[in-house]
Design an enzyme around this catalytic site. Structure first.
Site, PDB file in Angstrom:
ATOM      1  NE  ARG A   1       5.935   1.694  -9.915  1.00 47.77           N
ATOM      2  CZ  ARG A   1       4.708   2.212 -10.056  1.00 47.77           C
ATOM      3  NH1 ARG A   1       3.876   1.771 -10.976  1.00 47.77           N
ATOM      4  NH2 ARG A   1       4.324   3.208  -9.289  1.00 47.77           N
TER       5      ARG A   1
ATOM      6  CG  HIS B   1       3.443   3.636 -16.103  1.00 47.82           C
ATOM      7  ND1 HIS B   1       4.559   3.451 -15.322  1.00 47.82           N
ATOM      8  CD2 HIS B   1       2.392   3.680 -15.227  1.00 47.82           C
ATOM      9  CE1 HIS B   1       4.201   3.399 -14.045  1.00 47.82           C
ATOM     10  NE2 HIS B   1       2.887   3.540 -13.964  1.00 47.82           N
TER      11      HIS B   1
HETATM   12  P1  NDP Z   1      -1.796  -2.043  -2.149  1.00 47.01           P
HETATM   13  O1  NDP Z   1      -0.677  -1.714  -1.241  1.00 47.01           O
HETATM   14  O2  NDP Z   1      -3.175  -1.676  -1.726  1.00 47.01           O
HETATM   15  O3  NDP Z   1      -1.809  -3.591  -2.495  1.00 47.01           O
HETATM   16  C1  NDP Z   1      -0.633  -4.314  -2.663  1.00 47.01           C
HETATM   17  C2  NDP Z   1      -0.924  -5.777  -2.518  1.00 47.01           C
HETATM   18  O4  NDP Z   1       0.288  -6.506  -2.733  1.00 47.01           O
HETATM   19  C3  NDP Z   1      -1.434  -6.165  -1.128  1.00 47.01           C
HETATM   20  O5  NDP Z   1      -2.396  -7.164  -1.241  1.00 47.01           O
HETATM   21  C4  NDP Z   1      -0.178  -6.739  -0.464  1.00 47.01           C
HETATM   22  O6  NDP Z   1      -0.447  -7.721   0.528  1.00 47.01           O
HETATM   23  C5  NDP Z   1       0.482  -7.402  -1.631  1.00 47.01           C
HETATM   24  N1  NDP Z   1       1.909  -7.616  -1.383  1.00 47.01           N
HETATM   25  C6  NDP Z   1       2.850  -6.730  -1.007  1.00 47.01           C
HETATM   26  N2  NDP Z   1       4.050  -7.332  -0.869  1.00 47.01           N
HETATM   27  C7  NDP Z   1       3.842  -8.643  -1.158  1.00 47.01           C
HETATM   28  C8  NDP Z   1       4.678  -9.769  -1.177  1.00 47.01           C
HETATM   29  N3  NDP Z   1       5.975  -9.691  -0.877  1.00 47.01           N
HETATM   30  N4  NDP Z   1       4.135 -10.958  -1.512  1.00 47.01           N
HETATM   31  C9  NDP Z   1       2.817 -11.049  -1.803  1.00 47.01           C
HETATM   32  N5  NDP Z   1       1.966 -10.016  -1.799  1.00 47.01           N
HETATM   33  C10 NDP Z   1       2.490  -8.813  -1.483  1.00 47.01           C
HETATM   34  O7  NDP Z   1      -1.438  -1.332  -3.542  1.00 47.01           O
HETATM   35  P2  NDP Z   1      -2.430  -0.894  -4.713  1.00 47.01           P
HETATM   36  O8  NDP Z   1      -3.356  -2.009  -4.978  1.00 47.01           O
HETATM   37  O9  NDP Z   1      -2.998   0.443  -4.447  1.00 47.01           O
HETATM   38  O10 NDP Z   1      -1.374  -0.719  -5.921  1.00 47.01           O
HETATM   39  C11 NDP Z   1      -0.564  -1.789  -6.338  1.00 47.01           C
HETATM   40  C12 NDP Z   1       0.502  -1.300  -7.325  1.00 47.01           C
HETATM   41  O11 NDP Z   1      -0.067  -1.031  -8.591  1.00 47.01           O
HETATM   42  C13 NDP Z   1       1.206   0.004  -6.976  1.00 47.01           C
HETATM   43  O12 NDP Z   1       2.210  -0.209  -6.014  1.00 47.01           O
HETATM   44  C14 NDP Z   1       1.754   0.455  -8.310  1.00 47.01           C
HETATM   45  O13 NDP Z   1       3.059  -0.034  -8.480  1.00 47.01           O
HETATM   46  C15 NDP Z   1       0.827  -0.198  -9.322  1.00 47.01           C
HETATM   47  N6  NDP Z   1       0.047   0.797 -10.068  1.00 47.01           N
HETATM   48  C16 NDP Z   1       0.212   0.883 -11.425  1.00 47.01           C
HETATM   49  C17 NDP Z   1      -0.522   1.772 -12.160  1.00 47.01           C
HETATM   50  C18 NDP Z   1      -0.395   1.831 -13.636  1.00 47.01           C
HETATM   51  O14 NDP Z   1      -0.936   2.755 -14.268  1.00 47.01           O
HETATM   52  N7  NDP Z   1       0.265   0.886 -14.267  1.00 47.01           N
HETATM   53  C19 NDP Z   1      -1.478   2.680 -11.530  1.00 47.01           C
HETATM   54  C20 NDP Z   1      -1.616   2.490 -10.115  1.00 47.01           C
HETATM   55  C21 NDP Z   1      -0.864   1.575  -9.413  1.00 47.01           C
HETATM   56  P3  NDP Z   1      -1.237  -7.374   1.882  1.00 47.01           P
HETATM   57  O15 NDP Z   1      -2.666  -7.147   1.460  1.00 47.01           O
HETATM   58  O16 NDP Z   1      -1.084  -8.597   2.674  1.00 47.01           O
HETATM   59  O17 NDP Z   1      -0.586  -6.158   2.451  1.00 47.01           O
HETATM   60  C1  OXD Z   2       0.860   4.608  -9.766  1.00 50.87           C
HETATM   61  C2  OXD Z   2       1.159   4.516 -11.161  1.00 50.87           C
HETATM   62  O1  OXD Z   2       1.612   4.071  -8.958  1.00 50.87           O
HETATM   63  O2  OXD Z   2       0.624   5.310 -11.950  1.00 50.87           O
HETATM   64  O3  OXD Z   2      -0.154   5.245  -9.421  1.00 50.87           O
HETATM   65  O4  OXD Z   2       1.927   3.646 -11.570  1.00 50.87           O
END
Ligand code: NDP
Ligand code: OXD
Length: 326
Positions: free
Chosen positions: A241, A289
């Site tokens: 983000r 995006h």
């Molecule tokens: P997940 O919830 O599966 O993974 C998030 C990861 O971040 C986990 O490993 C989590 O830790 C870690 N995390 C959360 N909070 C913290 C913190 N404070 N400090 C350190 N690590 C932290 O999400 P996804 O992998 O499915 O997606 C991640 C993000 O990607 C989405 O939230 C979205 O914003 C973005 N996205 C963007 C897209 C695009 O087109 N640009 C498309 C899809 C997603 P833990 O494993 O310990 O819980």
């Molecule tokens: C998502 C994204 O969160 O597209 O899936 O950013």
């Protein structure tokens, strides 16, 4: 004598006859979601907010940046699902009904798209494509520069998308490590957590990939202090983000050579305003995006399965921990 309360009767009947789903996504194209829904569920109704003829029949809301409070229009809602992986756009609504479960999309196609997008960025950096593009403009044939920048990748947020990506990166022989909130053990990918772990993580990489969810803890996390811990000439790839990044701190880090190239798919304001300095930077790659866009054919069955699960008291798929913010 049997007495059935009017509301109970409505709920009973609606669970058989009037079930419908609403998409609330005013900033996003939704016609392909509608087409997919009609193909997969020809006997159900999908409304596109704000054109909802029968709000009482709506049991599930599929949201992407829904207007604050709009979920309150649906008194019989049972489930709220993000149309993507992220849920920051949902949880920022102070009027989000607290009793409703929130789910998100985790899916192979989303993972595959994220993998290819980030791979393309890091290989672009690794193989110096920005340099060769510049050289081409100046008609320079440079065979003296080492053609591969040695890289070690760090994935900040090694969750569903991050871990799948790490495994792919490892698979092509590039060193990769991860950082997460909770301690994570993986046979091939070293993972770090905690404040000390973050220092160790940053201290050994030169490509930083952000795949964190946007939460109170992660907003502004890619700032001057973090960028300073990377070596000179590093690469930043932000596909999570825009608000994870402090834009001015990246500009500062690029001006003093700490960051050589940045690949940005997400921004504080989208579309990126025309007067934003990122547009003028040669070494900033900008995409709108689109790193990984949800495929409705893959997402809708997850959502409908979850609706079925709620009605049958089963554990939901990909339920969000609202308190943690992801
Ligand atoms: P997940 O919830 O599966 O993974 C998030 C990861 O971040 C986990 O490993 C989590 O830790 C870690 N995390 C959360 N909070 C913290 C913190 N404070 N400090 C350190 N690590 C932290 O999400 P996804 O992998 O499915 O997606 C991640 C993000 O990607 C989405 O939230 C979205 O914003 C973005 N996205 C963007 C897209 C695009 O087109 N640009 C498309 C899809 C997603 P833990 O494993 O310990 O819980
Ligand atoms: C998502 C994204 O969160 O597209 O899936 O950013």
């Amino acid at each position: 004598m049997y007495f059935i309360h009017k509301a109970s009767l409505y709920l009973l009947l609606s669970s058989f006859f009037f079930m419908s789903v609403v998409i609330i996504a005013p900033t996003r194209r939704t016609d392909h979601w509608k087409a997919s829904f009609e193909k997969l569920y020809p006997n159900e109704t999908l409304y596109t907010w704000p054109d909802v003829a029968d709000p009482e029949s709506v049991e599930c809301a599929l949201c992407w940046y829904h207007p604050e409070g709009s979920l309150l229009e649906f008194p019989n809602l049972k489930l709220v699902s993000s149309m993507g992986a992220g849920v920051d756009h949902l949880l920022k609504d102070p009027k989000l009904p607290a009793h409703l479960p929130v789910t998100r999309i985790v899916d192979e196609l989303l993972t595959q798209s994220m993998n290819t997008f980030v791979m393309a960025c890091l290989l672009h950096f690794h193989r110096r494509f920005f340099k060769y593009e510049r050289d081409k403009k100046a008609k320079i044939w440079d065979i003296d520069t080492i053609p591969e920048i040695p890289i070690k990748v760090g994935i900040l947020g090694i969750g569903a998308l991050g871990m799948a990506l790490a495994e792919k990166i490892k698979g092509i022989g590039i060193d990769v490590i991860g950082y997460s909130r909770n301690v994570k053990l993986h046979e091939q990918i070293p993972c770090y957590s905690g404040a000390e772990g973050l220092k160790q993580f940053l201290g050994q990489i030169n490509v930083l990939v952000c795949l964190l969810p946007l939460t109170r803890e992660t907003e502004g996390i890619i700032n001057r202090e973090m960028l300073m811990q990377l070596p000179e000439g590093s690469c930043l790839i932000n596909v999570a983000r825009g608000k994870h990044l402090v834009d001015d701190d990246l500009l500062w880090a690029m001006d003093n050579g700490r960051i050589a190239e940045a690949y940005l798919d997400v921004f504080h304001t989208e579309p990126l305003p025309k007067d934003h300095p990122f547009w003028e930077r040669e070494n900033v790659f900008i995409s709108p995006h689109m790193a990984s866009v949800t495929n409705p054919d893959a997402a809708l069955p997850q959502v409908m399965e979850n609706l079925h699960r709620i009605k049958n008291g089963l554990t939901l798929w990909h339920q969000v921990d609202v308190a943690a913010g992801y």
